[in-house]
Design a protein around this motif. Structure first.
Motif, PDB file in Angstrom:
ATOM      1  N   ASP A  50      95.164  22.128  27.478  1.00  0.00           N
ATOM      2  CA  ASP A  50      94.860  22.461  25.881  1.00  0.00           C
ATOM      3  C   ASP A  50      94.607  23.453  26.107  1.00  0.00           C
ATOM      4  O   ASP A  50      95.415  24.656  25.231  1.00  0.00           O
ATOM      5  CB  ASP A  50      94.183  21.482  25.332  1.00  0.00           C
ATOM      6  N   VAL A  51      93.384  24.458  26.767  1.00  0.00           N
ATOM      7  CA  VAL A  51      93.204  25.559  26.323  1.00  0.00           C
ATOM      8  C   VAL A  51      94.018  26.614  27.289  1.00  0.00           C
ATOM      9  O   VAL A  51      93.959  27.794  26.446  1.00  0.00           O
ATOM     10  CB  VAL A  51      92.060  25.699  27.649  1.00  0.00           C
ATOM     11  N   LEU A  86      87.933  31.992  22.884  1.00  0.00           N
ATOM     12  CA  LEU A  86      88.736  32.065  23.391  1.00  0.00           C
ATOM     13  C   LEU A  86      89.007  33.708  23.967  1.00  0.00           C
ATOM     14  O   LEU A  86      89.573  34.175  24.750  1.00  0.00           O
ATOM     15  CB  LEU A  86      90.118  32.190  22.355  1.00  0.00           C
ATOM     16  N   ILE A 124      87.969  33.955  27.262  1.00  0.00           N
ATOM     17  CA  ILE A 124      88.810  33.138  28.477  1.00  0.00           C
ATOM     18  C   ILE A 124      90.252  34.129  27.947  1.00  0.00           C
ATOM     19  O   ILE A 124      90.325  34.250  29.246  1.00  0.00           O
ATOM     20  CB  ILE A 124      89.833  31.841  28.119  1.00  0.00           C
ATOM     21  N   ASP A 178      86.275  24.491  27.097  1.00  0.00           N
ATOM     22  CA  ASP A 178      86.292  24.671  25.653  1.00  0.00           C
ATOM     23  C   ASP A 178      85.642  25.323  25.231  1.00  0.00           C
ATOM     24  O   ASP A 178      84.368  26.365  24.997  1.00  0.00           O
ATOM     25  CB  ASP A 178      84.804  23.062  24.853  1.00  0.00           C
ATOM     26  N   PRO A 179      86.851  26.391  24.562  1.00  0.00           N
ATOM     27  CA  PRO A 179      86.610  28.388  23.924  1.00  0.00           C
ATOM     28  C   PRO A 179      85.100  27.579  22.336  1.00  0.00           C
ATOM     29  O   PRO A 179      84.378  28.827  22.249  1.00  0.00           O
ATOM     30  CB  PRO A 179      87.887  28.093  22.495  1.00  0.00           C
ATOM     31  N   ARG A 228      84.808  29.998  18.047  1.00  0.00           N
ATOM     32  CA  ARG A 228      86.357  29.836  18.987  1.00  0.00           C
ATOM     33  C   ARG A 228      86.738  30.734  19.122  1.00  0.00           C
ATOM     34  O   ARG A 228      87.474  31.198  19.925  1.00  0.00           O
ATOM     35  CB  ARG A 228      86.677  28.431  18.232  1.00  0.00           C
ATOM     36  N   ARG A 265      86.335  17.760  27.152  1.00  0.00           N
ATOM     37  CA  ARG A 265      87.355  19.479  27.140  1.00  0.00           C
ATOM     38  C   ARG A 265      86.536  19.968  28.001  1.00  0.00           C
ATOM     39  O   ARG A 265      85.499  19.925  28.280  1.00  0.00           O
ATOM     40  CB  ARG A 265      86.926  19.555  25.496  1.00  0.00           C
ATOM     41  N   GLU A 305      96.612  27.042  24.218  1.00  0.00           N
ATOM     42  CA  GLU A 305      95.507  27.192  22.549  1.00  0.00           C
ATOM     43  C   GLU A 305      95.206  29.179  23.520  1.00  0.00           C
ATOM     44  O   GLU A 305      94.858  29.513  22.097  1.00  0.00           O
ATOM     45  CB  GLU A 305      94.314  26.759  22.212  1.00  0.00           C
ATOM     46  N   SER A 306      94.858  29.317  24.669  1.00  0.00           N
ATOM     47  CA  SER A 306      94.951  31.198  25.111  1.00  0.00           C
ATOM     48  C   SER A 306      95.375  31.951  25.058  1.00  0.00           C
ATOM     49  O   SER A 306      95.784  33.103  25.395  1.00  0.00           O
ATOM     50  CB  SER A 306      93.094  30.533  25.455  1.00  0.00           C
TER      51      SER A 306
END
Length: 427
Positions: free
Chosen positions: A152-153, A102, A105, A262-263, A98, A259, A156-157
């Motif tokens: 969602d990503v 990330l 990304i 997806d990381p 992950r 997803r 998160e990122s």
């Protein structure tokens, strides 16, 4: 129009602002024995003439050379199992994967490509498939659900991801208009880029292209393997290079649980040093109609369900588990630089028999009951087979696989709604 026939064919694509002259069109058609495409030319309005000439200019007629060349479809080859990254191993290394994903990304190295050229016909809709409303208590469109998953990503990122949306001739205007009307579902408009899939002509068994209208060639999208060349022809490679995008996550429109970017998946593919990652699910029974990952002549490949012999279906690995048990869900992560190499070598072309509507000599539209000609397609599985390495990455079926192909029953709006509810999504 401006004379463009002196240009090599490869350059003609780029001269979008000038139309072929009639003389140039005749020369090109003569080269491929397609002069019949101009038989109604004198009866057309100026706009129709322009549309026909532009289509002749933009169509790749070289695919017709494949008819009758008796090239064997590449189903021959030695098939052996490929090792997948299984869920226990993924969970054990999740933090590391992950973080790597990330980091990629946040550095702007990841883009996503949505294959959205299809229509909602099988769902009883005349709109693009992504516009279908799967909501129960409120509107929830397929496109909206996918953007929610991507958001969602983003959260998160802390970074927006460039999303390239491939449309088709049939649904481009409807799709782009819908995204604007919906305010891009809260996604940053600057990060969404639409492009049209290239079309391939549809021809008789003798290799003569059908006319769908007096001013329109019968064409169809060039298969799901055509996404990268279409993106390139739309001029989007410059944007990819300028932004330093190194990985492209390609996914289909119909899986509302998947997803995207997806990381963990990205990180695993990078860590394991593979050219492509493929999300896979364990088959729910031996005869499930999904393509399965394998090696063909030591190259990563996909065996379609109808090619799976009883021997392959029943084969087991050293642990006694089914050897060909990982079904693909059309969610792939490609290394962009290797895609450019592949594009230099042409993808294999698959010739498919289809029922093709056409106008006859009297100008009447005929809708055949039986297959009457060929369409030409490239397939994403050939892109994978041209790569040296692939990471099949197992995901939990109930958490990431809810395809919508039918209105009711298996892989339907109903089954997807049930799975979304199971995953805590309010519809």
């Amino acid at each position: 129009g401006v004379q463009t026939c002196a240009l090599p064919i490869s350059k003609i694509r780029k001269v979008r602002y000038s139309f072929m002259t009639l003389e140039c069109a005749k020369q090109k058609l003569q080269q491929y024995g397609q002069e019949h495409l101009l038989k109604y030319f004198d009866t057309l309005s100026e706009t129709q003439k322009e549309a026909l000439l532009q289509q002749i200019e933009e169509t790749d007629f070289s695919v017709l050379n494949k008819i009758g060349s008796n090239e064997e479809e590449s189903s021959t080859g030695t098939i052996t199992p490929i090792r997948a990254l299984r869920l226990p191993e993924i969970h054990a290394n999740e933090d590391k994967y992950r973080e790597t994903g990330l980091s990629a990304i946040r550095s702007g190295k990841v883009g996503a490509v949505l294959l959205a050229g299809g229509m909602g016909t099988r769902l009883g809709s005349d709109n693009p498939k992504g516009m279908y409303d799967i909501g129960v208590t409120k509107p929830m469109y397929i496109f909206e659900r996918l953007i929610c998953n991507l958001m969602d990503v983003v959260r998160e990122s802390g970074e927006f991801i460039h999303l390239f949306v491939m449309t088709s001739d049939k649904n481009h205007t409807a799709t782009t208009t819908f995204f604007k009307e919906q305010n891009f579902f809260g996604y940053k408009e600057d990060y969404i880029h639409f492009f049209k899939q290239d079309m391939a002509p549809a021809a008789t068994y003798d290799g003569k292209i059908f006319l769908e209208e007096p001013y329109k060639l019968a064409t169809s999208p060039n298969g799901n393997g055509g996404w990268f060349s279409s993106l390139k022809n739309a001029g989007l490679l410059d944007l990819i290079h300028e932004n330093g995008i190194e990985w492209l996550n390609v996914f289909a429109v119909d899986n509302v649980l998947q997803r995207i970017a997806d990381p963990c998946f990205i990180g695993a593919t990078i860590t394991e040093n593979r050219s492509v990652g493929a999300k896979v699910v364990c088959k729910n029974h031996p005869d499930e109609k999904v393509g399965v990952m394998c090696l063909k002549d030591n190259h990563p490949s996909i065996v379609e369900y109808y090619e799976l012999t009883p021997e392959l279906r029943d084969a087991v690995d050293e642990d006694g588990e089914p050897a060909y048990n990982f079904g693909v869900i059309l969610n792939y992560l490609f290394k962009e630089s290797e895609l450019e190499d592949i594009c230099e070598n042409t993808l294999p072309l698959h010739i498919v028999e289809k029922k093709i509507p056409y106008i006859d000599d009297a100008g009447t539209l005929i809708k055949p009951e039986e297959p009457n000609g060929y369409k030409f397609e490239t397939l994403i599985l050939d892109m994978i087979q041209m790569m040296d390495t692939c990471l099949p990455f197992e995901v939990e079926r109930d958490k990431e696989f809810a395809p919508i192909k039918n209105k009711t029953g298996i892989d339907s709006v109903e089954s997807a709604r049930a799975l979304l509810a199971k995953n805590g999504v309010t519809l």
